[in-house]
Enzyme design. Sequence first.
Site, mmCIF file in Angstrom:
data_model
loop_
_atom_site.group_PDB
_atom_site.id
_atom_site.type_symbol
_atom_site.label_atom_id
_atom_site.label_comp_id
_atom_site.label_asym_id
_atom_site.label_seq_id
_atom_site.Cartn_x
_atom_site.Cartn_y
_atom_site.Cartn_z
ATOM 1 N N TYR A 58 0.935 -1.072 -0.223
ATOM 2 C CA TYR A 58 -0.087 0.014 -0.083
ATOM 3 C C TYR A 58 0.746 1.378 0.137
ATOM 4 C CZ TYR A 58 -4.208 -2.747 -0.026
ATOM 5 O OH TYR A 58 -5.055 -3.736 -0.320
ATOM 6 N N HIS A 109 -14.544 0.864 -1.454
ATOM 7 C CA HIS A 109 -13.655 0.027 -0.927
ATOM 8 C C HIS A 109 -12.468 0.875 -0.078
ATOM 9 C CE1 HIS A 109 -14.864 -2.873 -4.197
ATOM 10 N NE2 HIS A 109 -15.650 -3.137 -3.262
ATOM 11 N N ASN A 202 -12.707 -1.910 -23.685
ATOM 12 C CA ASN A 202 -12.654 -3.072 -23.990
ATOM 13 C C ASN A 202 -14.122 -3.770 -23.988
ATOM 14 O OD1 ASN A 202 -9.731 -3.763 -24.174
ATOM 15 N ND2 ASN A 202 -9.662 -3.407 -21.971
HETATM 16 C C1 BV8 Z 1 -17.121 -9.452 0.979
HETATM 17 C C2 BV8 Z 1 -9.567 -2.066 -2.134
HETATM 18 C C3 BV8 Z 1 -18.387 -10.420 2.415
HETATM 19 C C4 BV8 Z 1 -8.470 -2.892 -2.057
HETATM 20 C C5 BV8 Z 1 -10.765 -4.012 -3.436
HETATM 21 C C6 BV8 Z 1 -16.416 -15.872 -5.732
HETATM 22 C C7 BV8 Z 1 -17.311 -15.365 -6.773
HETATM 23 C C8 BV8 Z 1 -17.842 -14.025 -6.458
HETATM 24 C C9 BV8 Z 1 -17.480 -13.517 -5.445
HETATM 25 C C10 BV8 Z 1 -16.428 -13.981 -4.544
HETATM 26 C C11 BV8 Z 1 -16.083 -15.023 -4.942
HETATM 27 N N1 BV8 Z 1 -15.047 -15.445 -3.728
HETATM 28 C C12 BV8 Z 1 -15.115 -14.284 -2.830
HETATM 29 C C13 BV8 Z 1 -15.928 -13.312 -3.402
HETATM 30 C C14 BV8 Z 1 -16.104 -12.170 -2.766
HETATM 31 C C15 BV8 Z 1 -15.163 -11.038 -3.206
HETATM 32 C C16 BV8 Z 1 -14.933 -10.937 -4.676
HETATM 33 O O1 BV8 Z 1 -15.904 -10.234 -5.367
HETATM 34 N N2 BV8 Z 1 -14.030 -11.524 -5.311
HETATM 35 C C17 BV8 Z 1 -13.728 -11.373 -6.645
HETATM 36 C C18 BV8 Z 1 -12.358 -11.427 -6.852
HETATM 37 C C19 BV8 Z 1 -14.451 -12.471 -7.348
HETATM 38 N N3 BV8 Z 1 -15.486 -9.827 -2.466
HETATM 39 C C20 BV8 Z 1 -15.106 -9.422 -1.371
HETATM 40 O O2 BV8 Z 1 -14.371 -10.041 -0.726
HETATM 41 C C21 BV8 Z 1 -15.789 -8.083 -0.828
HETATM 42 N N4 BV8 Z 1 -16.245 -8.481 0.606
HETATM 43 O O3 BV8 Z 1 -17.753 -10.156 -0.298
HETATM 44 O O4 BV8 Z 1 -17.208 -9.597 2.232
HETATM 45 C C22 BV8 Z 1 -18.478 -10.192 4.024
HETATM 46 C C23 BV8 Z 1 -19.792 -9.912 4.398
HETATM 47 C C24 BV8 Z 1 -20.079 -9.875 5.513
HETATM 48 C C25 BV8 Z 1 -19.078 -9.997 6.728
HETATM 49 C C26 BV8 Z 1 -17.789 -10.204 6.159
HETATM 50 C C27 BV8 Z 1 -17.498 -10.368 4.717
HETATM 51 C C28 BV8 Z 1 -14.593 -7.000 -0.579
HETATM 52 C C29 BV8 Z 1 -14.256 -6.892 -2.109
HETATM 53 C C30 BV8 Z 1 -13.414 -5.321 -2.018
HETATM 54 C C31 BV8 Z 1 -12.000 -5.743 -2.387
HETATM 55 N N5 BV8 Z 1 -11.128 -4.432 -2.250
HETATM 56 N N6 BV8 Z 1 -10.128 -2.818 -3.500
HETATM 57 C C32 BV8 Z 1 -7.123 -2.447 -2.884
HETATM 58 O O5 BV8 Z 1 -7.731 -1.771 -3.921
HETATM 59 O O6 BV8 Z 1 -6.270 -2.879 -2.625
HETATM 60 S S1 BV8 Z 1 -11.535 -4.640 -4.994
HETATM 61 C C33 BV8 Z 1 -10.395 -3.972 -6.163
HETATM 62 O O7 BV8 Z 1 -10.482 -4.950 -7.296
HETATM 63 C C34 BV8 Z 1 -11.041 -2.598 -6.736
HETATM 64 O O8 BV8 Z 1 -11.603 -1.935 -5.689
HETATM 65 C C35 BV8 Z 1 -12.132 -3.017 -7.509
HETATM 66 O O9 BV8 Z 1 -13.497 -3.487 -7.054
HETATM 67 C C36 BV8 Z 1 -11.633 -4.481 -8.033
HETATM 68 C C37 BV8 Z 1 -11.216 -4.283 -9.399
HETATM 69 O O10 BV8 Z 1 -11.983 -4.159 -10.310
HETATM 70 P P1 BV8 Z 1 -12.049 -3.045 -11.382
HETATM 71 O O11 BV8 Z 1 -12.012 -1.772 -10.573
HETATM 72 O O12 BV8 Z 1 -13.248 -3.354 -12.382
HETATM 73 O O13 BV8 Z 1 -10.728 -3.193 -12.194
HETATM 74 P P2 BV8 Z 1 -10.508 -4.208 -13.287
HETATM 75 O O14 BV8 Z 1 -8.884 -4.054 -13.374
HETATM 76 O O15 BV8 Z 1 -10.849 -5.469 -13.000
HETATM 77 O O16 BV8 Z 1 -11.159 -3.748 -14.644
HETATM 78 C C38 BV8 Z 1 -10.739 -2.443 -15.266
HETATM 79 C C39 BV8 Z 1 -11.628 -1.964 -16.329
HETATM 80 O O17 BV8 Z 1 -11.057 -0.771 -16.763
HETATM 81 C C40 BV8 Z 1 -11.552 -3.170 -17.270
HETATM 82 O O18 BV8 Z 1 -12.829 -3.336 -17.766
HETATM 83 C C41 BV8 Z 1 -10.682 -2.468 -18.436
HETATM 84 O O19 BV8 Z 1 -11.301 -2.742 -19.650
HETATM 85 C C42 BV8 Z 1 -11.099 -1.114 -18.152
HETATM 86 N N7 BV8 Z 1 -10.143 -0.194 -18.825
HETATM 87 C C43 BV8 Z 1 -8.823 -0.288 -19.093
HETATM 88 N N8 BV8 Z 1 -8.411 0.914 -19.253
HETATM 89 C C44 BV8 Z 1 -9.349 1.838 -19.274
HETATM 90 C C45 BV8 Z 1 -10.593 1.123 -18.831
HETATM 91 N N9 BV8 Z 1 -11.621 1.750 -18.808
HETATM 92 C C46 BV8 Z 1 -11.653 3.083 -19.125
HETATM 93 N N10 BV8 Z 1 -10.567 3.808 -19.560
HETATM 94 C C47 BV8 Z 1 -9.228 3.232 -19.621
HETATM 95 N N11 BV8 Z 1 -8.371 3.960 -20.042
#
Ligand code: BV8
Length: 239
Positions: A58, A109, A202
């Site tokens: 971080y 987040h 994308n």
């Molecule tokens: C919870 C902070 C329960 C930290 C983040 C299996 C299936 C489904 C869900 C789960 C599973 N196993 C576990 C889970 C739950 C899990 C989850 O969803 N996991 C995923 C990986 C499957 N979620 C959690 O754990 C959440 N909590 O469920 O808690 C609970 C309930 C009660 C009590 C206790 C527990 C918490 C999730 C939060 C995690 N923290 N961030 C840090 O940043 O270090 S998540 C982090 O990753 C981001 O915040 C964001 O949310 C995510 C990344 O996603 P994006 O922002 O979309 O980025 P990405 O790179 O993926 O995509 C970028 C996009 O931009 C692309 O589409 C690309 O094409 C586009 N792009 C590229 N260039 C450009 C562009 N767009 C525009 N312009 C450009 N130039």
Amino acid sequence: MSAASHTHLVVLTGAGVSAESGIPTFRAADGLWENHHVEDVATPEAFLRNPDLVLRFYNERRRGVMKAQPNAGHKALADFESQMQVSVITQNIDDLHERAGSTSVLHLHGEILKARGVDDDERLYDLDGADIHLGDLTAQGYQLRPHVVWFGEAVPAMEEAARITSQADILLVIGTSLAVYPAASLVSMRRDGTPVLLVDPNEPHAAYRNLSHIQHPASTGVPIALDRVLEFAMRGHKF
Ligand code: BV8
């Protein structure tokens, strides 16, 4: 204020909106940092197992955020507040929306420029850009950690985010793969009939292929999207 001023635009952003500001997205880096999967570093277990590694992860990202500047996508969203009510819900932990001038930003987040004690989710400390090291304690003697939501941790802002989304007249989704839950479920929390517009260079996930999509990066795609939002608000023109 324009005739569209009665309209409420809700904007859900992800890492893509900050990509052109030089902050790497999660997917672009294949979700890797120093050969660790982000999901393996951004967790409470990782912090317990290897706090130095997580704090360094971080500290490095925080320095990157401070060097970054808002891009034309952030600025267009901020300027659009002169046309109508704009509520930004971001998954990002950077402060680029705020630095661009957006006045309503909800961080689902957390925020990397803030810290909290491991014992208390409520009391926040402004880091003023400083690193966090093992041994940096709160006045009560608890280790400081970044004020971010790790994988496996609850998302306290989700209820407020769902309330805001339910009030959207238009939903604009910018730069997110919609891969993380519960954030991604916000798209399905809009009222029936609320139009959605995606900005992403994308193709979106198959589940979102039916939505209107501006296949541009944020810097050019957001201004195009906002023109369409204004057309819809003024004349009801569908996207
Ligand atoms: C919870 C902070 C329960 C930290 C983040 C299996 C299936 C489904 C869900 C789960 C599973 N196993 C576990 C889970 C739950 C899990 C989850 O969803 N996991 C995923 C990986 C499957 N979620 C959690 O754990 C959440 N909590 O469920 O808690 C609970 C309930 C009660 C009590 C206790 C527990 C918490 C999730 C939060 C995690 N923290 N961030 C840090 O940043 O270090 S998540 C982090 O990753 C981001 O915040 C964001 O949310 C995510 C990344 O996603 P994006 O922002 O979309 O980025 P990405 O790179 O993926 O995509 C970028 C996009 O931009 C692309 O589409 C690309 O094409 C586009 N792009 C590229 N260039 C450009 C562009 N767009 C525009 N312009 C450009 N130039």
